[in-house]
Design an enzyme around this catalytic site. Structure first.
Site, PDB file in Angstrom:
ATOM      1  N   GLY A  23       0.856  -1.174   0.000  1.00 21.27           N
ATOM      2  CA  GLY A  23       0.000   0.000   0.000  1.00 21.27           C
ATOM      3  C   GLY A  23       0.889   1.218   0.000  1.00 21.27           C
ATOM      4  N   SER A  24       0.370   2.366   0.443  1.00 20.15           N
ATOM      5  CA  SER A  24       1.215   3.552   0.527  1.00 20.15           C
ATOM      6  C   SER A  24       0.384   4.769   0.869  1.00 20.15           C
ATOM      7  CB  SER A  24       1.940   3.852  -0.801  1.00 20.15           C
ATOM      8  OG  SER A  24       2.789   2.805  -1.176  1.00 20.15           O
ATOM      9  N   ASN A  25       1.050   5.781   1.385  1.00 20.14           N
ATOM     10  CA  ASN A  25       0.519   7.144   1.439  1.00 20.14           C
ATOM     11  C   ASN A  25       1.493   8.046   0.696  1.00 20.14           C
ATOM     12  OD1 ASN A  25      -1.475   6.480   3.605  1.00 20.14           O
ATOM     13  ND2 ASN A  25       0.359   6.346   4.879  1.00 20.14           N
ATOM     14  N   ASN A  43      -4.261   4.787  -1.173  1.00 14.36           N
ATOM     15  CA  ASN A  43      -4.674   3.517  -1.769  1.00 14.36           C
ATOM     16  C   ASN A  43      -6.155   3.385  -2.032  1.00 14.36           C
ATOM     17  OD1 ASN A  43      -2.222   2.241   0.367  1.00 14.36           O
ATOM     18  ND2 ASN A  43      -1.948   2.447  -1.833  1.00 14.36           N
TER      19      ASN A  43
END
Length: 829
Positions: free
Chosen positions: A267-269, A539
């Site tokens: 995932g990620s920000n 995400n």
């Protein structure tokens, strides 16, 4: 070949008498580094017009008669700054330095893409899932050996740019293989994971390209390896029923779960702030990708420099020769895993006379057989047949929850547009030399090389960018409406997985005029937001990249609009919108955001949970096993919790365990409203029986593990490095924490005793008007997977203490490093 390594006297280990005959000091290291820079600059920093001519992507590069070489300057935390004359030599230095830190992990991945896991590790053992979803080594080998024997990657390498990789990208791959091999020849492996292992072998350019290919198809064919390699036609003795089709409702639920961003291991920000929100009118970028902490999808940090042509710092996915996420002196970028579905299915109508033939517009077409043989440890080779169609391979399932049976009348073929995509290196090269966000977008549009991520970027001119420029099958809503099978009519709205009628030629995917190849969306169709005060993604789909400027009008395959957002998205939008409104932002604000460790679920629910807990008759609750549990102590702990997941936070662990046990569908009283997507749903549903059972189960669980209900989180959320516990900040997806970590629960071992995935390469980047960007970075799991390396856990301890590394991007800063160590690496001397 002779490699010389120089390091400051105060960090130098005991040397042999011969080595000591050449005394070395830090000042000498600096002089040597300066000399190296001067030499390379003199040969590479040509006048602009000449440099531009030499940098043409498909122009062959010239190399010295002495072979490939690079200068590698190491600074604090083992971060290499690789200096080279050309792309091949830059690849050489990158392959060399990656091998020095990650030889065992890299070698394991190359065994995978050569289809040799069963030979060395046994057919039934499980791979680490870094390069495919294969459950066993045998299925992994059958797939990757099939790719190798079909010549798939060679054909892609031979395609002219931009459909195929440029000359510069191919030179990087060739150099990477040479550098890896040179390190292997010259050095002794100390990592016990592969010391003296027969499977650690030299590699080829094809191996490097094949690893890049595996990453490209990770969301498509790579997701369906087991279903591809086990697909076999029905036989007379064991034919599937002629009407066998998946249950539509179950398939829709399984597809939605399969492609939900919050269930993946990545995932990620990322957030970009425009100059309108910052203290100096320049942009800011905070990138926080969430990737596996072990295995072949780790990041590795470096700086890559070809004087006068390329200068970029950041992190690369292991085995790749370019910087995946990073910055140069003008622009910074990060990626987040996108909601677009990078595959679709075609339902085949089989020829009644032959289940290995299918009908298109009434004409029978035979499937193509791929017979693959895999060597197996301690056993005879295994031979299997795979079946391929004009659409792609026949597949009998996307994981165990979504079976796609091959009957006497029906089969399913998987289309993966990234199976012809070997362009990611050129996309990254375009980012590396970009002068602003407009160049980042231009690189994406020119190369169309990113398979499953969004891009968020900011630049020194104050511009911002969000774009979902990923390679997706060209599934328009109109095409899905016109050509979906009954199965597709439920899976497409629920998940974006289209199931098209493969018997109709008019259901082909078609071509956009601006697309790099047929069957994919062109750049004009991709959700893009430019120059917003902030652009953020965690995400969820592109819809709320900026809550004040929502993106709409894109096809369902890209993601949804007007649907509930994850708590991580909601918390992130609240935080970054508030920062943008406040204004006057600096890099320090980004650093504080990263380690605020605010748990949005706690803000929404902890007070109500504590109040409802205190109102329970007798201070007891009934667990899911029917047993009565005294929860009185928990009420005060929840009330006093600071709503963060800092290592010192008391009550965070209790709330975490409670929240995981409370079914999402029963958590809230106030439902989602598309008119207020950041603040809904809300209000804890304390009247649900699931509330009291979740609370009782969490309390009982912690007591059984002898963990105090008010224990500091870091005492029970940690990793062990060098025999010592290292507390880990952050929290799980369900809590909505920006600083996401997904840890493995082992109550007998003390709680969360290892991190499987989460915050990985973090960067906070801005500009102050000088030539040197203001950058702070952190590689949470450190540079090396070798426990014998001094860089196995040094940045992990920084992460634990919520501290950062000050980037050394400019030459003056590299040369001032007190840890400066210079390595000359070359093929021969």
């Amino acid at each position: 070949m002779r490699i010389r390594t120089k390091r400051p006297a105060h960090t130098r280990a005991k040397r042999s008498p011969r080595a000591r005959a050449r005394p070395f000091t830090r000042s000498r290291a600096g002089r040597l580094a300066v000399a190296a820079v001067a030499l390379l600059t003199a040969t590479a920093a040509l006048p602009a017009s000449a440099a531009e001519r030499q940098a043409a992507p498909d122009r062959p590069e010239r190399h010295s008669s002495g072979g490939l070489s690079a200068v590698i300057r190491y600074t604090e935390y083992g971060i290499p700054h690789i200096l080279a004359r050309d792309h091949a030599s830059l690849g050489f230095g990158t392959g060399w330095a990656q091998a020095a830190d990650q030889i065992c992990v890299l070698a394991d991945g190359f065994v995978t893409v050569r289809g040799e896991r069963s030979r060395y590790f046994g057919a039934d053992a499980a791979p680490d899932s870094s390069l495919s979803s294969a459950a066993r080594n045998l299925s992994s080998d059958l797939y990757f050996r099939g790719v190798r024997e079909a010549g798939t990657v060679e054909r892609l390498l031979a395609r002219p740019a931009p459909a195929g990789p440029s000359r510069a990208a191919k030179d990087l791959m060739r150099g990477f293989a040479a550098g890896y091999n040179a390190w292997l020849r010259q050095n002794r492996i100390t990592d016990p994971a592969c010391k003296d292992a027969a499977w650690v072998r030299p590699i080829t350019t094809l191996d490097v390209a094949a690893r890049g290919y595996a990453l490209a198809v990770l969301g498509g064919q790579g997701r369906a390896v087991d279903g591809i390699t086990t697909a076999q036609p029905p036989t007379a003795s064991g034919a599937a029923p002629s009407a066998a089709v998946p249950d539509a409702g179950a398939a829709a639920r399984a597809a939605a779960e399969l492609f939900a961003s919050d269930t993946a291991d990545m995932g990620s920000n990322a957030v970009a702030f425009s100059g309108a929100t910052t203290a100096n009118g320049r942009g800011l970028l905070l990138g926080n990708p969430h990737y596996p902490w072990q295995g072949g999808r780790r990041f590795w940090q470096s700086q890559q420099t070809i004087p006068g042509r390329l200068n970029v710092a950041g992190a690369s996915l292991l085995g790749t020769p370019t910087v995946s996420i990073g910055h140069n002196d003008r622009v910074a970028w990060s990626h987040t895993v996108a909601t677009g579905v990078p595959l679709n299915l075609h339902q085949l109508t089989l020829d009644p006379a032959d289940p290995t033939a299918y009908l298109v517009d009434g004409t029978s077409e035979r499937m193509t057989r791929r017979t693959v043989t895999v060597p197996v440890q301690d056993g005879p080779p295994v031979t299997r047949t795979q079946w391929w169609t004009r659409y792609g391979p026949v597949v009998t399932g996307l994981g165990p929850a979504l079976p796609l049976p091959w009957s006497t009348t029906t089969a399913y073929a998987l289309n993966d547009p990234n199976a012809t995509n070997l362009r990611a290196s050129d996309t990254a090269l375009g980012f590396s030399t970009a002068r602003g966000t407009a160049d980042v977008l231009a690189s994406l549009r020119r190369t169309q090389g990113l398979p499953w991520v969004n891009t968020v970027a900011a630049d020194s001119g104050g511009h911002t960018l969000f774009t979902q420029s990923q390679v997706l099958p060209r599934i328009t809503d109109e095409l899905a409406q016109r050509c979906s099978t009954p199965l597709g009519r439920v899976t497409y709205p629920a998940s974006g997985v289209a199931v098209l009628d493969g018997s109709r030629g008019d259901c082909a995917l078609g071509r956009d005029a601006d697309a790099v190849e047929p069957g994919v969306f062109g750049p004009a169709k991709l959700p893009t937001l430019t120059d917003a005060p902030y652009a953020e993604n965690s995400n969820d789909s592109a819809w709320l990249a900026n809550a004040d400027r929502p993106l709409t009008g894109y096809e369902r395959v890209f993601g949804t609009t007007g649907t509930v957002r994850s708590l991580r998205t909601r918390g992130a939008v609240e935080d970054v919108a508030a920062l943008a409104r406040r204004g006057g932002l600096t890099v320090a604000d980004l650093q504080r955001q990263q380690f605020a460790d605010r748990a949005p679920a706690g803000d929404l629910a902890a007070a109500d949970a504590a109040k409802a807990c205190a109102a329970l008759p007798g201070g007891t609750a009934t667990g899911s096993d029917g047993k009565t549990v005294d929860v009185g102590e928990a009420c005060a702990v929840l009330a006093a919790w600071d709503r963060t997941t800092d290592p010192g936070s008391r009550g965070a662990l209790l709330f975490d365990r409670f929240w995981r046990k409370f079914p999402v569908a029963q958590q809230w009283k106030v439902p989602f409203s598309a008119a207020d997507p950041v603040r809904t749903p809300n209000t804890l549903n304390t009247g649900s029986p699931a509330f009291t059972s979740a609370l009782a189960d969490a309390v009982a669980e912690l007591r059984a593990a002898r963990i105090p209900l008010d224990a500091p989180l870091g005492d029970h959320q940690f990793v062990v490095r060098g025999g010592q516990r290292v507390p880990v900040p952050g929290g799980t997806e369900g809590l909505g924490v920006w600083n996401k970590v997904e840890a493995v629960w082992n109550p007998a071992g003390g709680g969360y005793t290892e991190v499987s995935t989460g915050s990985s390469y973090i960067q906070a980047v801005g500009w102050d008007g000088s030539r040197c960007p203001v950058a702070r970075t952190l590689l949470t799991y450190s540079q090396s997977s070798n426990p014998a390396s001094r860089h196995h856990a040094d940045q992990t301890r920084l992460f634990s203490a919520e501290k950062w590394v000050t980037s050394r991007f400019c030459e003056r800063d590299i040369l001032r490093s007190p840890a400066l160590r210079v390595v000359w690496a070359g093929e021969r001397r």
